[in-house]
Design a protein around this motif. Structure first.
Motif, PDB file in Angstrom:
ATOM      1  N   ALA A 178       0.836  -1.203   0.000  1.00  0.00           N
ATOM      2  CA  ALA A 178       0.000   0.000   0.000  1.00  0.00           C
ATOM      3  C   ALA A 178       0.866   1.246   0.000  1.00  0.00           C
ATOM      4  CB  ALA A 178      -0.925  -0.006   1.213  1.00  0.00           C
ATOM      5  N   LEU A 179       0.279   2.359  -0.425  1.00  0.00           N
ATOM      6  CA  LEU A 179       0.980   3.623  -0.401  1.00  0.00           C
ATOM      7  C   LEU A 179       1.172   4.094   1.030  1.00  0.00           C
ATOM      8  CD1 LEU A 179      -0.879   5.477  -3.295  1.00  0.00           C
ATOM      9  CD2 LEU A 179       1.378   4.391  -3.391  1.00  0.00           C
ATOM     10  N   ALA A 180       2.168   4.978   1.218  1.00  0.00           N
ATOM     11  CA  ALA A 180       2.421   5.513   2.548  1.00  0.00           C
ATOM     12  C   ALA A 180       1.202   6.274   3.048  1.00  0.00           C
ATOM     13  CB  ALA A 180       3.642   6.421   2.516  1.00  0.00           C
ATOM     14  N   GLN A 181       0.932   6.132   4.307  1.00  0.00           N
ATOM     15  CA  GLN A 181      -0.217   6.799   4.918  1.00  0.00           C
ATOM     16  C   GLN A 181       0.167   8.104   5.609  1.00  0.00           C
ATOM     17  OE1 GLN A 181      -3.441   5.271   4.451  1.00  0.00           O
ATOM     18  NE2 GLN A 181      -2.026   4.275   3.036  1.00  0.00           N
ATOM     19  N   VAL A 182       1.432   8.244   5.970  1.00  0.00           N
ATOM     20  CA  VAL A 182       1.877   9.477   6.613  1.00  0.00           C
ATOM     21  C   VAL A 182       2.523  10.371   5.553  1.00  0.00           C
ATOM     22  CG1 VAL A 182       2.201   8.383   8.846  1.00  0.00           C
ATOM     23  CG2 VAL A 182       4.122   8.469   7.246  1.00  0.00           C
ATOM     24  N   ASN A 183       2.510  11.653   5.815  1.00  0.00           N
ATOM     25  CA  ASN A 183       3.032  12.630   4.855  1.00  0.00           C
ATOM     26  C   ASN A 183       4.388  13.140   5.320  1.00  0.00           C
ATOM     27  OD1 ASN A 183       0.653  12.553   3.230  1.00  0.00           O
ATOM     28  ND2 ASN A 183      -0.370  13.875   4.719  1.00  0.00           N
ATOM     29  N   VAL A 184       5.432  12.798   4.569  1.00  0.00           N
ATOM     30  CA  VAL A 184       6.778  13.295   4.866  1.00  0.00           C
ATOM     31  C   VAL A 184       7.390  13.787   3.559  1.00  0.00           C
ATOM     32  CG1 VAL A 184       7.179  11.846   6.881  1.00  0.00           C
ATOM     33  CG2 VAL A 184       7.716  10.961   4.610  1.00  0.00           C
ATOM     34  N   GLY A 185       8.323  14.707   3.670  1.00  0.00           N
ATOM     35  CA  GLY A 185       8.943  15.268   2.485  1.00  0.00           C
ATOM     36  C   GLY A 185       9.984  14.344   1.883  1.00  0.00           C
ATOM     37  N   GLY A 186      10.591  14.816   0.811  1.00  0.00           N
ATOM     38  CA  GLY A 186      11.583  14.004   0.118  1.00  0.00           C
ATOM     39  C   GLY A 186      12.987  14.146   0.663  1.00  0.00           C
ATOM     40  N   GLY A 187      13.220  15.102   1.549  1.00  0.00           N
ATOM     41  CA  GLY A 187      14.551  15.288   2.102  1.00  0.00           C
ATOM     42  C   GLY A 187      15.427  16.162   1.201  1.00  0.00           C
ATOM     43  N   SER A 188      16.514  16.634   1.764  1.00  0.00           N
ATOM     44  CA  SER A 188      17.416  17.517   1.042  1.00  0.00           C
ATOM     45  C   SER A 188      18.215  16.754  -0.002  1.00  0.00           C
ATOM     46  CB  SER A 188      18.376  18.195   2.028  1.00  0.00           C
ATOM     47  OG  SER A 188      19.389  18.884   1.330  1.00  0.00           O
TER      48      SER A 188
ATOM     49  N   TRP B 138      10.544   2.561   2.002  1.00  0.00           N
ATOM     50  CA  TRP B 138      11.096   3.879   2.299  1.00  0.00           C
ATOM     51  C   TRP B 138      12.502   4.059   1.748  1.00  0.00           C
ATOM     52  CZ3 TRP B 138       7.630   7.220   3.918  1.00  0.00           C
ATOM     53  CH2 TRP B 138       6.466   6.726   4.532  1.00  0.00           C
ATOM     54  N   ASN B 139      13.162   2.973   1.381  1.00  0.00           N
ATOM     55  CA  ASN B 139      14.512   3.086   0.832  1.00  0.00           C
ATOM     56  C   ASN B 139      14.854   1.758   0.150  1.00  0.00           C
ATOM     57  OD1 ASN B 139      17.332   3.231   0.374  1.00  0.00           O
ATOM     58  ND2 ASN B 139      17.620   4.571   2.144  1.00  0.00           N
ATOM     59  N   GLU B 140      15.002   1.785  -1.161  1.00  0.00           N
ATOM     60  CA  GLU B 140      15.275   0.558  -1.902  1.00  0.00           C
ATOM     61  C   GLU B 140      16.588  -0.091  -1.480  1.00  0.00           C
ATOM     62  OE1 GLU B 140      13.822  -1.433  -4.281  1.00  0.00           O
ATOM     63  OE2 GLU B 140      11.987  -0.398  -3.744  1.00  0.00           O
TER      64      GLU B 140
ATOM     65  N   LEU C  66       6.269   5.271  12.968  1.00  0.00           N
ATOM     66  CA  LEU C  66       4.892   4.947  13.340  1.00  0.00           C
ATOM     67  C   LEU C  66       4.258   4.036  12.296  1.00  0.00           C
ATOM     68  CD1 LEU C  66       2.327   5.562  15.130  1.00  0.00           C
ATOM     69  CD2 LEU C  66       1.904   7.487  13.569  1.00  0.00           C
ATOM     70  N   GLU C  67       4.452   4.377  11.029  1.00  0.00           N
ATOM     71  CA  GLU C  67       3.852   3.562   9.969  1.00  0.00           C
ATOM     72  C   GLU C  67       4.530   2.200   9.860  1.00  0.00           C
ATOM     73  OE1 GLU C  67       3.109   3.761   5.178  1.00  0.00           O
ATOM     74  OE2 GLU C  67       2.457   5.438   6.428  1.00  0.00           O
ATOM     75  N   LEU C  68       5.841   2.155   9.971  1.00  0.00           N
ATOM     76  CA  LEU C  68       6.548   0.872   9.947  1.00  0.00           C
ATOM     77  C   LEU C  68       5.994  -0.073  11.011  1.00  0.00           C
ATOM     78  CD1 LEU C  68      10.324   1.823   9.527  1.00  0.00           C
ATOM     79  CD2 LEU C  68       8.997   0.395   7.979  1.00  0.00           C
ATOM     80  N   ALA C  69       5.858   0.458  12.227  1.00  0.00           N
ATOM     81  CA  ALA C  69       5.397  -0.371  13.341  1.00  0.00           C
ATOM     82  C   ALA C  69       3.950  -0.811  13.141  1.00  0.00           C
ATOM     83  CB  ALA C  69       5.555   0.384  14.659  1.00  0.00           C
TER      84      ALA C  69
ATOM     85  N   GLU D 240       1.511  15.762  17.508  1.00  0.00           N
ATOM     86  CA  GLU D 240       1.674  15.379  16.102  1.00  0.00           C
ATOM     87  C   GLU D 240       1.459  13.876  15.920  1.00  0.00           C
ATOM     88  OE1 GLU D 240       4.691  16.078  12.338  1.00  0.00           O
ATOM     89  OE2 GLU D 240       5.513  16.133  14.372  1.00  0.00           O
ATOM     90  N   LEU D 241       1.954  13.090  16.859  1.00  0.00           N
ATOM     91  CA  LEU D 241       1.726  11.648  16.787  1.00  0.00           C
ATOM     92  C   LEU D 241       0.244  11.332  16.933  1.00  0.00           C
ATOM     93  CD1 LEU D 241       4.821  10.449  18.820  1.00  0.00           C
ATOM     94  CD2 LEU D 241       4.300   9.818  16.444  1.00  0.00           C
ATOM     95  N   GLU D 242      -0.411  12.016  17.865  1.00  0.00           N
ATOM     96  CA  GLU D 242      -1.845  11.783  18.048  1.00  0.00           C
ATOM     97  C   GLU D 242      -2.622  12.099  16.772  1.00  0.00           C
ATOM     98  OE1 GLU D 242      -2.457  12.573  22.839  1.00  0.00           O
ATOM     99  OE2 GLU D 242      -2.481  14.278  21.449  1.00  0.00           O
ATOM    100  N   ARG D 243      -2.184  13.134  16.046  1.00  0.00           N
ATOM    101  CA  ARG D 243      -2.859  13.486  14.796  1.00  0.00           C
ATOM    102  C   ARG D 243      -2.661  12.424  13.721  1.00  0.00           C
ATOM    103  NH1 ARG D 243      -0.972  18.825  16.176  1.00  0.00           N
ATOM    104  NH2 ARG D 243       0.910  18.523  14.934  1.00  0.00           N
ATOM    105  N   ASN D 244      -1.553  11.714  13.787  1.00  0.00           N
ATOM    106  CA  ASN D 244      -1.224  10.753  12.739  1.00  0.00           C
ATOM    107  C   ASN D 244      -1.603   9.309  13.064  1.00  0.00           C
ATOM    108  OD1 ASN D 244       0.515  11.913  10.286  1.00  0.00           O
ATOM    109  ND2 ASN D 244       0.943  13.138  12.118  1.00  0.00           N
ATOM    110  N   VAL D 245      -1.844   9.013  14.327  1.00  0.00           N
ATOM    111  CA  VAL D 245      -2.238   7.644  14.690  1.00  0.00           C
ATOM    112  C   VAL D 245      -3.439   7.164  13.884  1.00  0.00           C
ATOM    113  CG1 VAL D 245      -3.307   6.283  16.548  1.00  0.00           C
ATOM    114  CG2 VAL D 245      -1.174   7.525  16.973  1.00  0.00           C
ATOM    115  N   PRO D 246      -4.511   7.980  13.714  1.00  0.00           N
ATOM    116  CA  PRO D 246      -5.660   7.491  12.937  1.00  0.00           C
ATOM    117  C   PRO D 246      -5.313   7.114  11.496  1.00  0.00           C
ATOM    118  CG  PRO D 246      -6.273   9.424  14.225  1.00  0.00           C
ATOM    119  CD  PRO D 246      -4.784   9.299  14.310  1.00  0.00           C
ATOM    120  N   LYS D 247      -4.271   7.734  10.926  1.00  0.00           N
ATOM    121  CA  LYS D 247      -3.897   7.452   9.541  1.00  0.00           C
ATOM    122  C   LYS D 247      -3.370   6.034   9.357  1.00  0.00           C
ATOM    123  CE  LYS D 247      -2.581  12.261   8.580  1.00  0.00           C
ATOM    124  NZ  LYS D 247      -1.477  13.152   8.133  1.00  0.00           N
TER     125      LYS D 247
END
Length: 298
Positions: free
Chosen positions: A50-60, A117-119, A234-237, A280-287
């Motif tokens: 499945a696609l990632a459920q949390v929103n994180v950027g691509g990094g520098s 998250w990383n090939e 959080l998503e990994l776990a 922030e974790l509480e906001r993302n747990v439902p995702k």
């Protein structure tokens, strides 16, 4: 990173790299079996479906200035030095240690979801070790080299779900290449370089990455990196079947440890707890609760 001189767990297994030792080295059989199982699981799953459920950027993009393989090799060398030191102190857990078996079981469930998250994680030679120390600390170095200190398990009285949140968080730092990014930013700043330095080749920064291997255990990640690792972990776990609510209870415990002036808070010096982190974790747990239920959680 400081180590206690108190020998808690004797070991005969420190100081030899997994991919360098002889196939007949019996003392390494338990770790080899764990490594094979984890690698097979990664290859079998092909990453999360499945696609990632949390929103994180691509990094520098600055991380491109430091070759990933070079940094992973430097990390592996530093990791073996740390294990050798722990062994010399009689503090490296042996394969039959119950707490080490517990950590291996958690890692075996998390690793199959890492490649999303990383090939590069498909080819990492994962290791999990436990060091006897009152220090509250845990980390995952580039290339999948994980270590926990008994203090973080014992003093915080972590449940399996909470331990999985810590392991997932630390794995996320490695998967999202935060060390690579921080080293690149540091060295690029020192040398007055930018992405344009790629035109000159990567040799200088690659050599610096090797020399800076010892700093991998003391790097200060940014607030953005910490938030990133919180959410990816959080998503990994959750995908591995660990209750995402444990992320909240974990950081509540961390906050109480900070407020109580707890002993050996190395982890909290680089991972500060606070109300906003918990919110922030509480906001993302439902995702990720759906992922948790799909994995067999209730």
């Amino acid at each position: 990173m400081q180590h206690t001189d108190l020998p808690l767990i004797p070991s005969e297994n420190a100081g030899t790299c997994l991919h360098c030792r002889s196939a007949g080295a019996g003392a390494w059989q338990a770790r080899r079996a764990f490594l094979r199982l984890g690698t097979a699981a990664v290859l079998a799953t092909g990453g999360a479906s499945a696609l990632a459920q949390v929103n994180v950027g691509g990094g520098s993009r600055l991380r491109q200035l430091v070759p990933a393989q070079t940094l992973e090799e430097a990390a592996a060398e530093q990791y073996q030095q740390l294990l050798a030191k722990a062994k010399a102190q009689g503090a490296l857990a042996q394969p039959g240690n119950p707490q080490l078996r517990r950590l291996h079981a958690i890692a075996q469930r998390l690793i199959p979801h890492a490649a999303q998250w990383n090939e590069r994680a498909r080819s990492w030679r994962w290791e999990v070790n436990l060091i006897g120390s009152k220090e509250i600390n845990a980390f995952c170095m580039p290339g999948g080299k994980i270590a926990f200190y008994t203090g973080i398990l014992d003093q915080l009285q972590l449940t399996d779900d909470e331990a999985a949140m810590i392991m997932g968080h630390e794995m996320a730092h490695a998967l999202r290449e935060h060390s690579r990014e921080q080293l690149a930013k540091s060295q690029a700043t020192n040398l007055g370089l930018s992405l344009g330095a790629q035109l000159l080749g990567l040799g200088d920064l690659g050599n610096m990455a090797v020399k800076m291997g010892a700093q991998l255990l003391t790097l200060q990640f940014s607030r953005s990196d910490e938030s990133d690792a919180d959410l990816v972990g959080l998503e990994l776990a959750a995908r591995a079947g660990y209750n995402p609510q444990a992320a909240v209870s974990l950081w509540q415990k961390m906050g109480r440890a900070t407020g109580g002036g707890g002993q050996g808070l190395a982890f909290l010096s680089t991972h500060p707890s606070g109300p906003e982190r918990i919110r922030e974790l509480e906001r993302n747990v439902p995702k990720v609760e759906g992922l948790y239920r799909q994995a067999g959680g209730r």
